[in-house]
Design an enzyme around this catalytic site. Structure first.
Site, PDB file in Angstrom:
ATOM      1  N   GLY A   1     -64.247  20.750 -44.693  1.00  0.00           N
ATOM      2  CA  GLY A   1     -63.961  21.030 -46.085  1.00  0.00           C
ATOM      3  C   GLY A   1     -64.993  21.978 -46.653  1.00  0.00           C
ATOM      4  N   SER A   2     -65.144  21.989 -47.980  1.00  0.00           N
ATOM      5  CA  SER A   2     -66.055  22.935 -48.609  1.00  0.00           C
ATOM      6  C   SER A   2     -66.188  22.626 -50.088  1.00  0.00           C
ATOM      7  CB  SER A   2     -65.536  24.375 -48.471  1.00  0.00           C
ATOM      8  OG  SER A   2     -65.208  24.691 -47.145  1.00  0.00           O
ATOM      9  N   ASN A   3     -67.240  23.171 -50.682  1.00  0.00           N
ATOM     10  CA  ASN A   3     -67.369  23.278 -52.124  1.00  0.00           C
ATOM     11  C   ASN A   3     -67.391  24.751 -52.505  1.00  0.00           C
ATOM     12  OD1 ASN A   3     -67.830  20.441 -52.521  1.00  0.00           O
ATOM     13  ND2 ASN A   3     -69.986  20.725 -51.995  1.00  0.00           N
TER      14      ASN A   3
ATOM     15  N   ASN B   1     -61.932  20.672 -52.243  1.00  0.00           N
ATOM     16  CA  ASN B   1     -60.922  20.199 -51.293  1.00  0.00           C
ATOM     17  C   ASN B   1     -59.879  19.254 -51.862  1.00  0.00           C
ATOM     18  OD1 ASN B   1     -63.648  20.214 -49.165  1.00  0.00           O
ATOM     19  ND2 ASN B   1     -61.998  21.695 -48.964  1.00  0.00           N
TER      20      ASN B   1
ATOM     21  N   ARG C   1     -66.558  13.624 -54.619  1.00  0.00           N
ATOM     22  CA  ARG C   1     -67.230  14.920 -54.439  1.00  0.00           C
ATOM     23  C   ARG C   1     -66.724  15.942 -55.449  1.00  0.00           C
ATOM     24  NH1 ARG C   1     -66.114  19.087 -50.687  1.00  0.00           N
ATOM     25  NH2 ARG C   1     -64.830  17.688 -49.436  1.00  0.00           N
TER      26      ARG C   1
END
Length: 762
Positions: free
Chosen positions: A213-215, A481, A510
């Site tokens: 995933g990612s931010n 995500n 998150r």
């Protein structure tokens, strides 16, 4: 034509041999010189092993790109070439999924698919690929017998051709769609075959691996101190294997000047920036495939009903070479089955019996526009250009978040997604027991249940860009995500196909952590500077603990059995910095507690999605007991692993590098962390090795005059090879909370104290 080699070494300590320096070659080839080189490229290496590749044409750029990447990752590239050609079993044995991988790749990436992909590529892309092949092969020739220890003189390291590059390209595209089900596709077989040969016992993991995933946050002119854009890119990709990132800068004067990262086995800058824009990606929630339920012909299990006729199931034969237990090379013949939707898939929930089978249609396997998409993206000068570039539909499975020097912030999920709307789902969806709720199974017997075809789409059966969510703003956009819905809480995106993602539903801890941090930065009315965005990640705060730990500690009153755990948690600073003590206790506690029924005191409120759900429902005795049990579970788990409850995080969460354990900050997103690191507890050792998480991190901004200010970190360093000088240098800086400023202009590159130049011609 033989290679003509010239190189100059600049900087301190650079006299002598290096793995990044080609050996001297024959420079007296008069005929070659008279004809002129086919490839001519310059690679300037700056600190931390960052290559800046410059060429005057696309073929030469591909040549330098491959040479520079192979310098750090030749063994990884070589093994992926083996994989996509279905040759793992030949070199590494059939175990550990190698045989299924080989069968899958030989069947799916056959010569017909390769030819279709190549026919759709531009001349520019062909030139780049041709150069890439020559540059990679040149690296092998220059370093014969001197490759990294992990593959030096290995039989599986070989020169490549353009078909290999195509297979690598398609393989990356299907990695998180079709490619996740190799075993289920390789093992699918009609009910008439012996059960031993079938895949019916497989329990499929339908969700993406934890931590992929990612931010991302893009700040616009209304909030930034400079009035320009600021971008945080924070992908959470694997620390090992071919999905690692590699820093690189590519330039064709007057045409292209872009820097950032590629994956080790890809050949374009995938996340990065140029003089005017910066972009990043986060894995999106959009589905990459659907399943189709097939009604089989009762008289022939290799036919399925389609309207009033039966269509044949194609039996595609593949031959796989493998090395058996005696070390002998043998060939095994296997059959993979295909429908017009795609391959037949089989597992414990989707058996191929005498009545029914299931096929998988992938939204990316026929997507041939990625190179053109990223070439346009690399040359964009505004977020409007970014949106136009990704609307070419070559982004496979991610959101795109971008900022520009004009002060715009863009979010878009324009990715490879089935063109399936709500009406089609209502008409065609089939219910299959014990499958995840978001998994879509459609009726394969009706033409009306085919994915919609739209003339606006450049990819067959895919949603056209016009039907996918996006927004451009001057305050901010973000994604961690979850779906597109809450990219900015002030302007929720709604009304899109559920195949893309959910709306008006609870967000992850998150996602909420990121939104909470943004609201804090905006609360006092001050403008946001790049350092604020950097600290947003590097404070390593645990939002889950900030939100819930006070309630949890109420369970500790007069609880002698868990007194040690409660004492540590009460003293914890609620961060996952390397000197912090107690975060690992929270991790083990929350891993169990988060699954309790009726857990929250305040349920999700669609009108307050950033702040809900909230609080622990201690009024419910079952919840209170469950929290107690989870605290005891954490204490017992860590005690059994011989990990001290009050250990500092840096002592127990680390990356081993050549005999040294480098502390790594961060923690699990599901535990409430914005700064994400995924690992597993190892008895006696702690949380190591690092599996996924913070990888390439960039904060790209512009000052008031519009001057580019790129800061970044590659957490695991440039090379995965222990014998590389760039195996751990950046990891050490990351452990200390540092960043590096990326040299982008010629003046910045030339001023680098460790500059070294390599000139290549062939």
């Amino acid at each position: 034509m033989r290679a003509i080699i010239a190189f100059v070494l600049l900087g301190l300590g650079l006299i002598g041999c290096s793995s990044e320096t080609p050996p001297s070659g024959n420079t007296s080839e008069a005929s070659a010189a008279a004809e002129g080189p086919t490839y001519k490229t310059s690679i300037r290496w700056t600190s931390y092993g960052i290559p800046h590749v410059k060429a005057d044409d696309w073929a030469s750029l591909g040549y330098g790109f491959a040479y520079a990447t192979a310098t750090h990752a030749v063994c990884v590239i070589a093994k992926d070439v083996v994989m996509v050609n279905g040759e793992l079993s030949q070199h590494f044995g059939p175990q550990e999924g190698n045989l299924d991988s080989d069968v899958f790749h030989k069947a799916v990436l056959d010569d017909t698919k390769i030819a279709e992909f190549d026919a759709a590529q531009s001349e520019r892309s062909h030139l780049f690929s041709r150069g890439y092949v020559a540059g990679y092969n040149r690296y092998l020739a220059d370093h014969s017998g001197a490759l990294p220890a992990s593959c030096n003189n290995a039989a599986w390291v070989r020169s490549i051709n353009e078909m290999d590059v195509t297979r690598l390209s398609i393989g990356v595209g299907i990695r998180y769609g079709l490619g996740r089900f190799q075993q289920e596709i390789a093992g699918a077989a009609p009910a008439t075959l012996p059960e031993l040969d079938k895949a019916a016992a497989i329990n499929t993991a339908w969700e993406l691996p934890t931590g992929i995933g990612s931010n991302a946050v893009a700040v616009g002119s209304a909030l930034s101190a400079s009035g320009r854009g600021i971008l945080l890119g924070n992908p959470h990709y694997p620390w090992h294997g071919s999905s690692r990132f590699h820093l690189i800068h590519t330039t064709i004067p007057g045409e292209l000047d872009v820097m950032g990262t590629s994956l080790l086995t890809t050949s374009r800058v995938a996340i990065g920036f140029n003089q005017d824009i910066a972009w990043t990606h986060t894995v999106s929630t959009a589905m990459r495939f659907t399943l189709y339920e097939l009604e089989l012909n009762p008289d022939n299990p290799l036919e399925y009903r389609y309207e009033d006729t039966f269509r044949p199931i194609e039996a595609r034969q593949v031959s796989v070479k493998l090395t058996n237990e005696d070390g002998d090379e043998v060939e095994e013949e296997r059959t993979v089955y295909f429908t017009h939707y795609g391959p037949v898939i089989e597992n414990a929930r989707l058996p191929w019996n005498d009545k029914t089978a299931y096929a998988l249609r992938d939204a990316v396997i026929d997507n041939y526009v990625t190179a053109d998409t990223y070439d346009a993206l690399n040359k964009a000068t505004s977020t409007a250009d970014v949106e136009a570039a990704i609307s070419k539909q070559g982004v496979y499975w991610t959101n795109t978040i971008a900022a520009d020097r004009h002060g715009n912030a863009l979010y878009a999920d324009i990715s490879g997604t089935p063109n399936v709307d709500q009406a089609l789902l209502e008409d065609c969806r089939v219910t299959v027991a014990d499958l995840p709720g978001r998994l879509v199974v459609l009726d394969g017997a009706r033409a009306a249940c085919e994915w919609r075809e739209d003339p606006r789409s450049k990819v067959p059966g895919a949603l056209p860009a016009e039907e996918m969510p996006r927004m451009t703003r001057q305050d901010y956009v973000t994604n961690s995500n979850d779906s597109y819905w809450l990219s900015n809480p002030a302007a929720p995106l709604e009304g899109y196909s559920p195949i893309i993602g959910s709306e008006r539903t609870a967000r992850s801890l998150r996602t909420r952590a990121g939104l909470h941090l943004m609201s804090e930065m905006m609360a006092d009315g001050k403008k946001i500077a790049p350092a604020d965005v950097q600290y947003m990640l590097y404070n390593h705060r645990n939002y889950g603990a900030e939100l819930l730990l006070d309630d949890v500690l109420q369970v500790c009153e007069d609880a002698d059995e868990i007194a040690a755990t409660c004492d540590v948690l009460s003293k914890w600073d609620r961060t996952m910095n390397v000197e912090s003590r107690g975060g690992h206790v929270w991790r083990e506690f929350w891993d169990k507690a988060r699954n309790l029924d009726n857990l929250y005191a305040v349920p999700f409120d669609v009108n307050d999605p950033v702040n809900t759900p909230a609080g622990i429902n201690l009024a419910d005795d079952a919840v209170k007991q469950g929290v107690y049990d989870a605290l005891l579970h954490a204490q017992t788990t860590l005690s059994d692993a011989n990990i001290a409850l009050d250990a500092s995080l840096g002592d127990i969460q680390y990356a081993p590098r050549n005999g040294k354990n480098i502390p790594v900050p961060g923690g699990e997103g599901w535990a409430g962390m914005f700064s994400m690191i995924v690992t597993q507890l190892q008895p006696e050792k702690g949380y190591t090795p690092i599996i996924h998480g913070n990888s390439y991190i960039q904060v790209i901004s512009w000052d008031e005059s519009g001057k580019l200010q790129p800061a970044a970190m590659l957490t695991y360093s440039q090379s995965p090879e222990p014998d590389s000088p760039h195996y751990s240098d950046l990891t050490e800086i990351y452990a200390d909370g540092g960043w590096i400023n990326l040299p982008f202009s010629d003046a910045e590159i030339e001023a680098d104290p460790n500059l070294r130049r390599v000139e290549l011609t062939e």
